[in-house]
Design an enzyme around this catalytic site. Structure first.
Site, PDB file in Angstrom:
ATOM      1  N   LYS A  73       2.920   2.291 -10.387  1.00  0.00           N
ATOM      2  CA  LYS A  73       3.086   0.838 -10.269  1.00  0.00           C
ATOM      3  C   LYS A  73       2.190   0.107 -11.270  1.00  0.00           C
ATOM      4  O   LYS A  73       2.627  -0.817 -11.965  1.00  0.00           O
ATOM      5  CB  LYS A  73       2.768   0.371  -8.859  1.00  0.00           C
ATOM      6  CG  LYS A  73       2.938  -1.134  -8.684  1.00  0.00           C
ATOM      7  CD  LYS A  73       2.167  -1.636  -7.477  1.00  0.00           C
ATOM      8  CE  LYS A  73       1.927  -3.122  -7.601  1.00  0.00           C
ATOM      9  NZ  LYS A  73       0.952  -3.631  -6.639  1.00  0.00           N
ATOM     10  N   ASP A  94       6.032  -3.845  -5.514  1.00  0.00           N
ATOM     11  CA  ASP A  94       4.907  -4.067  -4.613  1.00  0.00           C
ATOM     12  C   ASP A  94       5.453  -4.264  -3.203  1.00  0.00           C
ATOM     13  O   ASP A  94       6.637  -4.069  -2.940  1.00  0.00           O
ATOM     14  CB  ASP A  94       4.072  -5.273  -5.073  1.00  0.00           C
ATOM     15  CG  ASP A  94       4.744  -6.610  -4.772  1.00  0.00           C
ATOM     16  OD1 ASP A  94       5.975  -6.627  -4.530  1.00  0.00           O
ATOM     17  OD2 ASP A  94       4.044  -7.627  -4.765  1.00  0.00           O
TER      18      ASP A  94
END
Length: 219
Positions: free
Chosen positions: A121, A139
């Site tokens: 990420k 997220d």
């Protein structure tokens, strides 16, 4: 609505609500963005933006960062949580950037993900927001909304990312992932959710999710 119609509705609605998508984490270059994103793990952007000026006043590049000890870094970033992992990661990746990349942040997913404390990420955010490379960092907001909108099964962030990349045009990814985050915070939060204000979920949302929120509202 077909899935393609839902995707078009999401894109059009988000473009109307958020024509501009400023990056939430304050930074001045790829290195400071990398550090800010690393600090944001299990921490709010608001808190990170309060801490990074203190850290960057002492070290806003890898050469100055490695002059600090892990303990000195930890003392500054403690409010962001996960202090041992983050402080060691910041010091360690700064040394690697000096040793392997002439102090520059590499524009490469594999190289970024090999750095200490940098996961997929974080690498995706840096590639997207610092270098403009199409990526779709997922997220908690994006993971939650993709499930609520019945565009992913919610089983894992990895699956959510695959579904988002499959459904949305590649040229939209970098802007869209930020738009979904803004929308999730403003209209479709995890708590205190008002379905009446959440136009996207109300229009295309998973029926079981809508029934659940209506049930809670009625009780």
């Amino acid at each position: 609505m077909t899935k393609n119609e839902k995707v078009t509705f999401v894109i059009n609605t988000l473009n109307e609500l958020y024509p501009e998508t400023p990056i939430p984490l304050n930074h001045k270059d790829p290195y400071t963005l990398l550090i800010a994103v690393l600090l944001s793990a299990q921490c709010t952007d608001e808190r990170v933006n309060k801490i990074t000026p203190l850290l960057f006043a002492k070290a806003d590049n890898p050469y100055d960062m490695v002059k600090m000890s892990v303990e000195q870094i930890a003392d500054i970033i403690r409010p962001c949580g996960l202090t041992p992992m983050k402080s060691k990661g910041i010091h360690g990746l700064s040394q690697i950037l000096i040793d392997k990349y002439n102090g520059e942040v590499p524009q490469d997913f594999e190289a970024l993900e090999s750095l200490p404390a940098v996961g997929h990420k974080t690498a995706s955010v840096v590639m997207s927001q610092a270098f403009g490379v199409p990526a779709f960092p997922v997220d908690t907001h994006i993971h939650r909304l993709m499930y609520r909108w019945n565009l992913s099964n919610g089983k894992s962030v990895q699956q959510t990312e695959k579904d988002a990349k499959r459904l949305f045009p590649k040229e939209c990814w970098n802007k869209l992932h930020l738009q979904i985050i803004y929308y999730g915070r403003e209209y479709s939060p995890a708590r205190g959710w008002d379905l009446e204000n959440d136009i996207i979920t109300k229009t295309i949302g998973r029926k079981s999710v809508i029934k659940e929120i209506e049930k809670k509202k009625a009780s």
